[in-house]
Design an enzyme around this catalytic site. Structure first.
Site, PDB file in Angstrom:
ATOM      1  N   ARG A 162      -2.514 -15.377-131.914  1.00 11.47           N
ATOM      2  CA  ARG A 162      -1.762 -15.095-133.151  1.00 11.47           C
ATOM      3  C   ARG A 162      -1.321 -16.402-133.832  1.00 11.47           C
ATOM      4  O   ARG A 162      -0.209 -16.502-134.349  1.00 11.47           O
ATOM      5  CB  ARG A 162      -0.515 -14.247-132.862  1.00 11.47           C
ATOM      6  CG  ARG A 162      -0.783 -12.882-132.275  1.00 11.47           C
ATOM      7  CD  ARG A 162      -1.513 -11.986-133.270  1.00 11.47           C
ATOM      8  NE  ARG A 162      -1.445 -10.603-132.856  1.00 11.47           N
ATOM      9  CZ  ARG A 162      -2.264 -10.037-131.968  1.00 11.47           C
ATOM     10  NH1 ARG A 162      -3.237 -10.736-131.418  1.00 11.47           N
ATOM     11  NH2 ARG A 162      -2.131  -8.769-131.662  1.00 11.47           N
ATOM     12  N   SER A 233       3.425  -5.037-133.649  1.00 12.48           N
ATOM     13  CA  SER A 233       4.106  -5.690-132.521  1.00 12.48           C
ATOM     14  C   SER A 233       5.146  -6.661-133.069  1.00 12.48           C
ATOM     15  O   SER A 233       4.820  -7.504-133.910  1.00 12.48           O
ATOM     16  CB  SER A 233       3.119  -6.504-131.688  1.00 12.48           C
ATOM     17  OG  SER A 233       2.123  -5.689-131.160  1.00 12.48           O
ATOM     18  N   GLU A 330       6.660 -12.239-132.971  1.00  7.18           N
ATOM     19  CA  GLU A 330       5.340 -12.412-133.560  1.00  7.18           C
ATOM     20  C   GLU A 330       5.472 -12.264-135.075  1.00  7.18           C
ATOM     21  O   GLU A 330       4.731 -12.868-135.852  1.00  7.18           O
ATOM     22  CB  GLU A 330       4.403 -11.333-133.009  1.00  7.18           C
ATOM     23  CG  GLU A 330       2.961 -11.565-133.360  1.00  7.18           C
ATOM     24  CD  GLU A 330       2.234 -10.319-133.811  1.00  7.18           C
ATOM     25  OE1 GLU A 330       1.080 -10.463-134.210  1.00  7.18           O
ATOM     26  OE2 GLU A 330       2.807  -9.228-133.808  1.00  7.18           O
TER      27      GLU A 330
HETATM   28  N1  EPU Z   1       3.415  -0.913-122.048  1.00  3.12           N
HETATM   29  C1  EPU Z   1       4.623  -0.460-121.575  1.00  3.12           C
HETATM   30  N2  EPU Z   1       5.416   0.253-122.429  1.00  3.12           N
HETATM   31  C2  EPU Z   1       5.052   0.559-123.696  1.00  3.12           C
HETATM   32  C3  EPU Z   1       3.785   0.119-124.167  1.00  3.12           C
HETATM   33  C4  EPU Z   1       2.993  -0.640-123.327  1.00  3.12           C
HETATM   34  O1  EPU Z   1       4.989  -0.677-120.446  1.00  3.12           O
HETATM   35  O2  EPU Z   1       5.858   1.178-124.410  1.00  3.12           O
HETATM   36  C5  EPU Z   1       2.583  -1.790-121.165  1.00  3.12           C
HETATM   37  C6  EPU Z   1       1.462  -1.085-120.497  1.00  3.12           C
HETATM   38  O3  EPU Z   1       1.353  -1.602-119.190  1.00  3.12           O
HETATM   39  C7  EPU Z   1       0.223  -1.474-121.279  1.00  3.12           C
HETATM   40  C8  EPU Z   1       0.600  -2.875-121.702  1.00  3.12           C
HETATM   41  O4  EPU Z   1       2.028  -2.828-121.927  1.00  3.12           O
HETATM   42  O5  EPU Z   1      -0.904  -1.434-120.476  1.00  3.12           O
HETATM   43  C9  EPU Z   1      -0.072  -3.371-122.971  1.00  3.12           C
HETATM   44  O6  EPU Z   1       0.168  -2.443-124.016  1.00  3.12           O
HETATM   45  P1  EPU Z   1      -0.853  -2.283-125.231  1.00  3.12           P
HETATM   46  O7  EPU Z   1      -2.227  -2.167-124.727  1.00  3.12           O
HETATM   47  O8  EPU Z   1      -0.326  -1.198-126.114  1.00  3.12           O
HETATM   48  O9  EPU Z   1      -0.813  -3.672-125.975  1.00  3.12           O
HETATM   49  P2  EPU Z   1       0.323  -4.726-126.317  1.00  3.12           P
HETATM   50  O10 EPU Z   1       0.123  -5.897-125.437  1.00  3.12           O
HETATM   51  O11 EPU Z   1       1.668  -4.109-126.329  1.00  3.12           O
HETATM   52  C10 EPU Z   1      -1.245  -5.941-128.040  1.00  3.12           C
HETATM   53  C11 EPU Z   1      -1.176  -6.435-129.444  1.00  3.12           C
HETATM   54  C12 EPU Z   1      -1.323  -5.286-130.431  1.00  3.12           C
HETATM   55  C13 EPU Z   1      -2.661  -4.600-130.175  1.00  3.12           C
HETATM   56  C14 EPU Z   1      -2.666  -4.090-128.728  1.00  3.12           C
HETATM   57  C15 EPU Z   1      -3.968  -3.438-128.302  1.00  3.12           C
HETATM   58  C16 EPU Z   1       0.284  -8.398-129.337  1.00  3.12           C
HETATM   59  C17 EPU Z   1       1.612  -8.990-129.707  1.00  3.12           C
HETATM   60  N3  EPU Z   1       0.101  -7.116-129.657  1.00  3.12           N
HETATM   61  O12 EPU Z   1      -0.106  -5.104-127.833  1.00  3.12           O
HETATM   62  O13 EPU Z   1      -1.352  -5.844-131.726  1.00  3.12           O
HETATM   63  O14 EPU Z   1      -2.875  -3.513-131.057  1.00  3.12           O
HETATM   64  O15 EPU Z   1      -2.464  -5.231-127.839  1.00  3.12           O
HETATM   65  O16 EPU Z   1      -4.929  -4.391-128.059  1.00  3.12           O
HETATM   66  O17 EPU Z   1      -0.554  -9.097-128.778  1.00  3.12           O
HETATM   67  C18 EPU Z   1       0.112  -6.401-133.511  1.00  3.12           C
HETATM   68  O18 EPU Z   1      -0.118  -7.584-133.240  1.00  3.12           O
HETATM   69  O19 EPU Z   1       0.882  -6.071-134.458  1.00  3.12           O
HETATM   70  C19 EPU Z   1      -0.485  -5.361-132.695  1.00  3.12           C
HETATM   71  C20 EPU Z   1      -0.215  -4.071-132.863  1.00  3.12           C
END
Ligand code: EPU
Length: 334
Positions: A162, A233, A330
């Site tokens: 990012r 995010s 972010e």
């Molecule tokens: N999780 C939780 N609680 C929650 C949601 C997630 O414990 O409420 C844990 C789970 O273990 C899950 C892990 O967090 O496996 C990762 O969650 P997720 O796959 O939803 O992805 P994220 O790391 O929270 C990132 C990006 C998103 C992108 C998703 C999918 C960043 C800051 N965010 O989120 O990007 O859509 O991966 O690849 O890297 C954005 O940047 O605005 C955005 C939405």
């Protein structure tokens, strides 16, 4: 060129903060941008896309610039490698949809990311195991200091998680178009486990099939910006060293994590926030989204910037107290 004074920005930020800027300038061609006399604009000057990764913390005293340069050109020589040159003002997901329809591989995992092409190249947006830098060949900018056009190859853009050198340039470079490099050859990226599952464990036949799976995953987890104000995010996922990870793992039964090169470990911030019992918690009109703890929403529809900032501080201090890790936003604060 459209120029307005004391302009309401509510429709230009997906958090829907009711703020104003002293001047708003929207240009329709790169020529109009090149001819703009920056010395006549109220300071500071800030370029925005669709305001989908911004938090306006108060009225903006300067000039907000916006591009409506809207074109998509195909550079297809019939080879495996195909190119699309896209104006910075094009909605990013319109480009992704066009690429999938072509059908070209490479953009499909980035389906439904809000915002515009220029901002996507500045922010290096990413999702489902892909980052936009993976499909960027070059970025065309106006250098506002030297007042000339500059073209950066992807390796010159300083891309990170990012992050890019455009973000760190203090507004010097305005992205005017992006050259994307895609592939006609079968090339699905199914590294993200949830995506494989969403495809029913089968090999996808087309980029459009992957796009549909990504869209349904996003719709199930992330708020629709048309319905609820948010900026996706809110925090970056923290990267810690192995010793910090070991300390956290000792105190928690299971810690979701991803290993990075150099012995570093990325821990999902959403998991940390959820462990602190903050999912669904509110401050005024702002709330931690109940389906994805990394997202802060304008749940009442009329949250003030202070509500979001109070919730942000509460999250940062709870995560710091429990895990000894500092979450970094972010979302850009303006
Ligand atoms: N999780 C939780 N609680 C929650 C949601 C997630 O414990 O409420 C844990 C789970 O273990 C899950 C892990 O967090 O496996 C990762 O969650 P997720 O796959 O939803 O992805 P994220 O790391 O929270 C990132 C990006 C998103 C992108 C998703 C999918 C960043 C800051 N965010 O989120 O990007 O859509 O991966 O690849 O890297 C954005 O940047 O605005 C955005 C939405």
């Amino acid at each position: 060129m459209k120029v307005f004074s004391n302009y309401d920005l509510s429709a230009l930020n997906t958090f829907r903060m009711k703020v104003k800027c002293a001047r708003f300038v929207e240009y329709e061609s790169v020529k109009e941008l090149e001819e703009l006399d920056f010395s006549t604009l109220p300071d500071p000057v800030k370029h925005i896309g669709r305001g989908s990764n911004l938090l306006f913390t108060k009225d903006f005293p300067g000039t907000i610039l916006h591009s409506s340069v809207d074109y998509i050109k195909y550079i297809d020589l019939g080879l495996d490698e195909v190119y699309m040159a896209v104006g910075a003002g094009v909605e990013f997901d319109r480009f992704v949809e066009e690429a999938c329809k072509a059908p070209y591989w490479g953009a499909e995992n980035l389906s439904l990311i809000p915002g515009e092409v220029g901002a996507a190249a500045v922010q290096n947006v990413g999702a489902y195991g892909a980052e936009v830098k993976d499909i960027i060949a070059g970025v065309v900018c106006l250098d506002t200091r030297e007042h000339r056009k500059v073209v950066f190859k992807v390796g010159e853009c300083g891309y990170g998680y990012r992050d890019s050198m455009f973000k760190r340039s203090g507004g010097r470079y305005i992205v005017t178009s992006v050259l994307f490099k895609l592939s006609r050859k079968y090339k699905p990226n199914l590294e993200y486990k949830g995506l494989k599952d969403a495809l029913g464990g089968k090999e996808p036949e087309s980029p459009m099939q992957v796009r549909e799976a990504v869209c349904s995953l996003r719709r199930s987890k992330l708020p629709d910006p048309a319905q609820v104000g948010s900026a996706g995010s809110f925090f970056k996922n923290p990267v810690v060293d192995a010793a910090t990870f070991a300390r956290i793992a000792l105190q928690n039964d299971t810690v979701p994590h991803y290993l990075l090169p150099g012995g570093l470990v990325k821990i999902p911030a959403a998991w940390m926030i959820e462990q602190c019992g903050l999912k669904g918690q509110k401050e005024g009109g702002a709330a931690v989204y109940d389906r994805q703890a990394l997202v802060i929403v304008n749940s009442s529809g009329d949250a003030a910037p202070e509500d979001i900032l109070r919730l942000e501080m509460r999250i940062v201090s709870a995560v710091e107290d429990r895990f000894g890790v500092e979450l970094v936003p972010e979302v850009e604060h303006i």
